[in-house]
Design an enzyme around this catalytic site. Sequence first.
Site, PDB file in Angstrom:
ATOM      1  N   ASN A 106       3.462  -6.179  -9.734  1.00 39.20           N
ATOM      2  CA  ASN A 106       2.495  -5.342  -9.132  1.00 39.20           C
ATOM      3  C   ASN A 106       2.745  -4.989  -7.852  1.00 39.20           C
ATOM      4  O   ASN A 106       3.281  -5.879  -7.241  1.00 39.20           O
ATOM      5  CB  ASN A 106       0.961  -6.054  -9.435  1.00 39.20           C
ATOM      6  CG  ASN A 106      -0.101  -4.923  -8.845  1.00 39.20           C
ATOM      7  OD1 ASN A 106      -0.125  -3.736  -8.919  1.00 39.20           O
ATOM      8  ND2 ASN A 106      -1.048  -5.474  -8.001  1.00 39.20           N
ATOM      9  N   HIS A 108       0.936  -3.997  -4.106  1.00 42.41           N
ATOM     10  CA  HIS A 108      -0.345  -4.084  -3.607  1.00 42.41           C
ATOM     11  C   HIS A 108      -0.393  -3.715  -2.152  1.00 42.41           C
ATOM     12  O   HIS A 108       0.425  -4.262  -1.246  1.00 42.41           O
ATOM     13  CB  HIS A 108      -1.087  -5.388  -3.788  1.00 42.41           C
ATOM     14  CG  HIS A 108      -2.355  -5.303  -3.126  1.00 42.41           C
ATOM     15  ND1 HIS A 108      -3.364  -4.922  -3.934  1.00 42.41           N
ATOM     16  CD2 HIS A 108      -2.865  -5.893  -2.048  1.00 42.41           C
ATOM     17  CE1 HIS A 108      -4.627  -5.067  -3.133  1.00 42.41           C
ATOM     18  NE2 HIS A 108      -4.365  -5.767  -2.131  1.00 42.41           N
ATOM     19  N   ASP A 144      -4.774  -9.810  -7.945  1.00 45.71           N
ATOM     20  CA  ASP A 144      -3.928  -9.697  -6.971  1.00 45.71           C
ATOM     21  C   ASP A 144      -3.398 -11.075  -6.449  1.00 45.71           C
ATOM     22  O   ASP A 144      -3.406 -11.249  -5.150  1.00 45.71           O
ATOM     23  CB  ASP A 144      -4.261  -8.900  -6.010  1.00 45.71           C
ATOM     24  CG  ASP A 144      -4.455  -7.403  -6.239  1.00 45.71           C
ATOM     25  OD1 ASP A 144      -3.720  -7.062  -7.130  1.00 45.71           O
ATOM     26  OD2 ASP A 144      -5.425  -6.822  -6.068  1.00 45.71           O
TER      27      ASP A 144
HETATM   28  C1  GRF Z   1      -0.574   2.140  -3.972  1.00 45.35           C
HETATM   29  O1  GRF Z   1      -1.090   2.039  -2.495  1.00 45.35           O
HETATM   30  C2  GRF Z   1      -0.491   0.940  -4.690  1.00 45.35           C
HETATM   31  O2  GRF Z   1      -0.093  -0.126  -3.750  1.00 45.35           O
HETATM   32  C3  GRF Z   1      -1.652   0.535  -5.215  1.00 45.35           C
HETATM   33  O3  GRF Z   1      -2.073   2.046  -5.665  1.00 45.35           O
HETATM   34  C4  GRF Z   1      -1.408   2.990  -4.981  1.00 45.35           C
HETATM   35  C5  GRF Z   1      -0.625   3.761  -6.072  1.00 45.35           C
HETATM   36  O4  GRF Z   1      -0.113   5.022  -5.212  1.00 45.35           O
HETATM   37  N1  GRF Z   1      -1.829  -0.372  -6.207  1.00 45.35           N
HETATM   38  P1  GRF Z   1       0.904   5.665  -6.220  1.00 45.35           P
HETATM   39  O5  GRF Z   1      -0.127   6.222  -7.561  1.00 45.35           O
HETATM   40  O6  GRF Z   1       2.285   4.923  -6.441  1.00 45.35           O
HETATM   41  O7  GRF Z   1       1.303   7.003  -5.592  1.00 45.35           O
END
Ligand code: GRF
Length: 221
Positions: A106, A108, A144
């Site tokens: 993931n 984050h 997370d």
């Molecule tokens: C990103 O900020 C990621 O860290 C979080 O959700 C957002 C997704 O953005 N988990 P994207 O769809 O990849 O543009």
Amino acid sequence: MNLGVLISGRGSNLNAVLSAIESGDLPARVALVISNKPDAAGLLRAHEAGVPTRVIPHGGHPDRASFDAALVAALREASVDLVVLAGFMRLLTSTFLDAFPNRVVNIHPALLPAFPGVDAQAQALSYGARVTGCSVHFVDAGTDTGPVIAQAAVPVLDGDDRAALAARILPREHELLVRALRWIAEGKVSVIPAADTEARATVRVRGERTFFGLEEPSVPR
Ligand code: GRF
């Protein structure tokens, strides 16, 4: 390495992964993109790249486990080795995690364990943190909480609002996610199991620096 990428929205992290593959910087292929939302913009980028997509709406399932079982079936059918959560806004149950042990990553937008869960950028701002960033980690049963693979720090500047901070973190996410996936593809990443029930699993990355510092911002004085 066959990736399965799960998204719920914009898909800029998916775009970073696809672009890295296209430019030869990531030895992997995206075998399947799944969105739980039919209107996720990231699906268009996947189509453009000729990557198969599936929409599996969570609302169509009586409970989380049966939604997760549908995801697992689709990913297995596409021979996915590693799952990437790239802005996927659903929590996964053990039905999913047991099918891909230590094979779910993931991204984050905070320096875990600070600011887990939704809207980490707004959490960092309202806390008054001066430094935040992003983390790539393996996913476990918590929110997370899984072992961290790599982190990058990003400053919080006076006058930032959520959008400004998120925009400063996002390019660092893209960079960090691609790096971590490359290390996994190269076989450099191992999960060290917890020594006992009090301890946590951790990650070792062979021969790579796994932290990235604050980029000096050009701050108007
Ligand atoms: C990103 O900020 C990621 O860290 C979080 O959700 C957002 C997704 O953005 N988990 P994207 O769809 O990849 O543009």
